[in-house]
Design an enzyme around this catalytic site. Structure first.
Site, PDB file in Angstrom:
ATOM      1  N   SER A   9      63.683  29.802  39.725  1.00  0.00           N
ATOM      2  CA  SER A   9      63.789  30.373  41.081  1.00  0.00           C
ATOM      3  C   SER A   9      62.469  30.497  41.829  1.00  0.00           C
ATOM      4  CB  SER A   9      64.477  31.736  41.030  1.00  0.00           C
ATOM      5  OG  SER A   9      65.870  31.559  40.886  1.00  0.00           O
ATOM      6  N   LYS A  12      62.470  29.037  45.232  1.00  0.00           N
ATOM      7  CA  LYS A  12      62.898  29.691  46.474  1.00  0.00           C
ATOM      8  C   LYS A  12      61.732  29.993  47.426  1.00  0.00           C
ATOM      9  CE  LYS A  12      67.220  31.580  44.672  1.00  0.00           C
ATOM     10  NZ  LYS A  12      67.227  31.388  43.207  1.00  0.00           N
ATOM     11  N   SER A  64      66.797  36.964  44.691  1.00  0.00           N
ATOM     12  CA  SER A  64      66.874  35.578  44.234  1.00  0.00           C
ATOM     13  C   SER A  64      68.291  35.015  44.344  1.00  0.00           C
ATOM     14  CB  SER A  64      66.371  35.470  42.784  1.00  0.00           C
ATOM     15  OG  SER A  64      65.888  34.184  42.518  1.00  0.00           O
TER      16      SER A  64
END
Length: 211
Positions: A9, A12, A64
């Site tokens: 993640s 992101k 997230s």
């Protein structure tokens, strides 16, 4: 620093950069079933609700949310595939040549980078769009019926000024963590890929640098 690994993640951060570059931040995005079909429901987005592109950055970076990542990618006028292409083109344009994405969330183990590349990306964000890291410092954000709460442990440290964590089975624990230390608030970035003890490893590396 040049070892290529899945980043989970941490992806992101780049999704946020591209969303702010490519999408009108006041545009309302209607959440569809396709957007919510991704694994995980951290953002608790509901089919049919409408959120501004700017509002989706909060679940994206605070909890997230994979749903938020997909919503932003699919809202791009060129479509999800083109959004991911823009992500790849952009990292290449700033010198992160070994970074590659297959999705906007980080679920794919083919989302890969190196510690060196992630530092290049981090420096660009700090110089050109630091609000992205500012969002990662928010403890909780409420928008209409949603409240997203930040679980990052380093929020309790006054020296911490932002970052992004990730995890998938293939990537193990990943992160970019930013700190200001010393009399002159010198900035440090700690990048972890493939960790099994994220907080401890981050603090150990930081200690090695500043001791």
């Amino acid at each position: 620093i040049d070892t290529l690994k899945p980043i989970a993640s941490v992806t992101k951060l780049i999704t946020a950069v591209m969303a702010r570059k490519l999408i009108d931040q006041d545009e309302y995005i209607t959440i569809t079933r396709e957007m919510t079909n991704t694994y995980g429901n951290q953002g608790k987005l509901r089919i049919g609700e409408k959120l501004r592109a700017s509002e989706l950055l909060y679940p994206l970076l605070i909890v997230s949310s994979n749903d938020a990542a997909e919503a932003l990618a699919m809202a791009y006028p060129g479509g999800r595939k083109e959004f991911i292409k823009e992500m790849n083109d952009w990292v290449n344009s700033i010198g992160a040549y070994r970074t590659y994405f297959r999705d906007p969330s980080g679920l794919s183990p083919q989302n890969v980078s190196t510690a060196k590349d992630l530092l290049t990306i981090t420096k660009w964000i700090l110089s050109h769009d630091p609000e992205i890291f500012d969002i990662t410092l928010i403890r909780a954000k409420t928008i209409r019926t949603h409240t997203w709460t930040n679980a990052t442990h380093f929020l309790n440290l006054s020296s911490y000024f932002g970052g992004k964590n990730g995890y998938t089975p293939e990537a193990s624990l990943t992160s970019v963590s930013l700190f200001k230390l010393g009399r002159y608030n010198r900035k440090y970035a700690v990048v972890l890929l493939g960790s099994t003890s994220r907080d401890n490893d981050t603090l150990d590396l930081l200690h090695e640098v500043v001791k």
